[in-house]
Design an enzyme around this catalytic site. Structure first.
Site, short mmCIF file in Angstrom:
data_model
loop_
_atom_site.label_atom_id
_atom_site.label_comp_id
_atom_site.label_asym_id
_atom_site.label_seq_id
_atom_site.Cartn_x
_atom_site.Cartn_y
_atom_site.Cartn_z
N TYR A 1 -20.55 44.03 91.88
CA TYR A 1 -21.76 43.16 91.76
C TYR A 1 -22.76 43.73 90.62
CZ TYR A 1 -22.42 39.06 94.91
OH TYR A 1 -22.46 38.02 95.44
N GLU B 1 -25.93 42.25 89.09
CA GLU B 1 -26.92 41.26 88.80
C GLU B 1 -28.04 42.11 87.82
OE1 GLU B 1 -26.18 41.24 91.78
OE2 GLU B 1 -26.64 39.35 93.05
N ASP C 1 -23.93 23.21 70.31
CA ASP C 1 -22.86 23.42 71.36
C ASP C 1 -21.42 23.40 70.42
OD1 ASP C 1 -20.71 23.52 73.29
OD2 ASP C 1 -21.92 21.90 74.35
N THR D 1 -17.98 27.69 75.08
CA THR D 1 -17.16 28.36 75.93
C THR D 1 -16.35 29.34 75.14
OG1 THR D 1 -15.54 26.68 75.39
CG2 THR D 1 -16.72 26.25 77.37
N LYS E 1 -11.43 28.08 74.22
CA LYS E 1 -11.10 26.99 73.43
C LYS E 1 -10.41 27.75 72.25
CE LYS E 1 -13.86 23.30 75.49
NZ LYS E 1 -14.82 23.61 76.06
N ARG F 1 -11.61 31.69 80.54
CA ARG F 1 -12.42 30.67 80.69
C ARG F 1 -13.94 31.11 81.18
NH1 ARG F 1 -11.00 25.70 81.30
NH2 ARG F 1 -8.85 26.35 80.56
N1 DSN Z 1 -13.76 19.74 79.19
C1 DSN Z 1 -14.07 20.26 77.92
C2 DSN Z 1 -13.09 19.46 76.73
O1 DSN Z 1 -11.92 19.13 77.16
O2 DSN Z 1 -13.46 18.99 75.60
C3 DSN Z 1 -15.26 19.98 77.23
O3 DSN Z 1 -16.16 20.99 78.12
#
Ligand code: DSN
Length: 445
Positions: free
Chosen positions: A45, A47, A210, A237, A240, A246
């Site tokens: 933990y 925090e 974003d 994120t 990708k 993730r």
């Molecule tokens: N689920 C994602 C995508 O496939 O673009 C976006 O968060």
């Protein structure tokens, strides 16, 4: 041993290995990223935050600063240094003054920024979900849409590009507190300069990008970085194109303060407002095993080879788009400028996106059915499919294989349209498996 779960994990690994991943938001991580995620750090933990002093130098300089940080539990010597490395590397990678590496996901990252800057009822200008925006950019089914007032801009159906005139008109009319750029099904490079110009006209307007889909392209230097064009905040994120675990990440420009002290509500203080919004505002304990894996993936993205990878993603996407067009597929925007392709399959072959997605699943090509701008069909059985090249580029596929994939997609579409026999899917399944096995997953090497 829990055999059932481990057998399913093994089956999933086999599925990934014997098929080709074309979902543009997925990738294959390295063995090191997997190992960091599967480490004992999950037991801890932590925090709060590490100390933010001394993050400007290289990794050794970052590690040379050992301070207690702002944690609520003991035993943080290692977690502090791991999180500091992750922050320092993310700042370097994206030219940011600050990085919050704790968001558990992209949705958490976006919600934390909204919570940092907005009061209930404040207005946000973001892209229409049906035109390629994301659920968290104001879809009525989300929690944030109940709290804030989202106004949507869209794309120009002729060009597939953002309707910048509409965006500017809506911004001047509604005076939003946030203008949000960044998309889940968009194949053009946004004109950040133009959006920043209108945002700067509006008092107290936070410019937020974003960049979840293209973060790896930005890191690799083949896509502009919104933070270089006057944007205050970039969320993403990490899994990708960036090819990490993730999770989520928030980059910002401004003054980095002590997260234990509430700063004045100014654009300058946005890094600290965001830190306080992530913890304790919207999350509890950070996932330090995932933060370690983020740090590893940022290290990988800082290597010169990552530029070649990012460039190759775009080269492959353009080759795949061209090969699909030659085979009668109608593409939104008539091609791609990034990693992503959106196909109108109803107009191309008279079949819906879900039917096509399922047929391709049978041959080992994984993509997703997707709405196209102004789609008249339901989101579950939309008119399009969305695909991209980040994952297959990681495996080493090149332009020749893009042509082969387009050919399989054409034949599968013809099966769906009743122009070929269904038995051809089984033959294609073997061909896809044979090709996929020639390009092992990075974690298998
Ligand atoms: N689920 C994602 C995508 O496939 O673009 C976006 O968060």
């Amino acid at each position: 041993m829990d055999k059932k779960v481990f057998e399913l994990i093994a089956a999933e690994k086999q599925r990934q290995s014997e098929g080709l991943e074309l979902i543009p938001s997925e990738n294959y991580v390295s063995r090191e990223v997997l190992e960091a995620m599967g480490s004992e750090l999950t037991n801890k933990y932590s925090e709060g935050y590490p100390n933010f002093e001394g993050l400007d130098g290289d990794d050794d300089e970052v590690l040379a600063t050992t301070t207690a940080g702002h944690r609520y539990y003991g035993g943080q010597d290692n977690t502090n240094q791991i999180e500091r490395l992750a922050i320092a590397r993310a700042r370097r990678l994206f030219h940011a003054d600050h990085a919050n590496v704790q968001p558990h996901s992209g949705a958490q990252a976006n919600n934390a920024v909204y919570n940092a800057w907005l009061e209930p009822g404040d207005t946000v200008l973001g892209m229409n979900l049906g035109h390629g925006g994301h659920l968290t950019h104001g879809s009525p089914v989300t929690q944030s849409a109940k709290i804030y007032n989202f106004i949507a801009y869209g794309t120009n159906t002729e060009t597939g590009d953002i309707d910048y005139d509409e965006l500017e008109r809506l911004a001047r009319e509604h005076q939003p507190k946030i203008i949000l750029v960044g998309y889940s099904a968009f194949m053009k490079v946004p004109d950040f300069e133009r959006v920043a110009k209108v945002g700067k006209e509006i008092p107290g307007c936070l410019l937020m990008a974003d960049m979840a889909h293209v973060a790896g392209l930005i890191a690799g230097g083949v896509h502009p970085n919104p933070l270089d064009y006057g944007f205050h905040v970039m969320t993403t994120t990490t899994h990708k194109t960036l090819r990490g675990p993730r999770g989520g990440l928030i980059l910002s420009k401004g003054i980095v303060g002590n997260p234990l002290r509430r700063p004045e509500h100014t654009l300058e203080n946005i890094p600290t407002l965001i830190d306080r919004s992530v913890f304790p505002g919207t999350q509890g304990g950070p996932l330090e095993h995932v933060i370690a894996a983020k740090a590893v993936s940022f290290y990988e993205a800082l290597q010169p080879e990552f530029h070649d990878y990012a460039a190759k993603i775009v080269e492959n996407a353009k080759a795949l788009a061209a090969a699909l067009k030659e085979r009668g597929f109608k593409l939104i925007g008539d091609g791609t400028e990034n990693h992503l392709i959106l196909v109108n399959v109803v107009d191309s072959y008279g079949i819906d996106g879900k039917k096509f997605e399922r047929a391709l699943d049978k041959i080992g090509l994984t993509l997703n059915a997707n709405s196209i701008p102004n789609d008249t069909r339901k989101p579950f059985e939309p008119s399009g499919v969305r695909l991209g090249t980040p994952a297959i580029t990681t495996r080493g596929l090149g332009v020749d294989e893009m042509v082969q994939i387009a050919e399989w997609m054409k034949k599968a579409a013809e099966v769906c349209a009743g122009e070929r026999d269904e038995s051809e899917l089984a033959t294609m399944r073997e061909e896809v498996r044979e090709l996929a096995l020639r390009f092992p997953l990075p974690s298998e090497k």
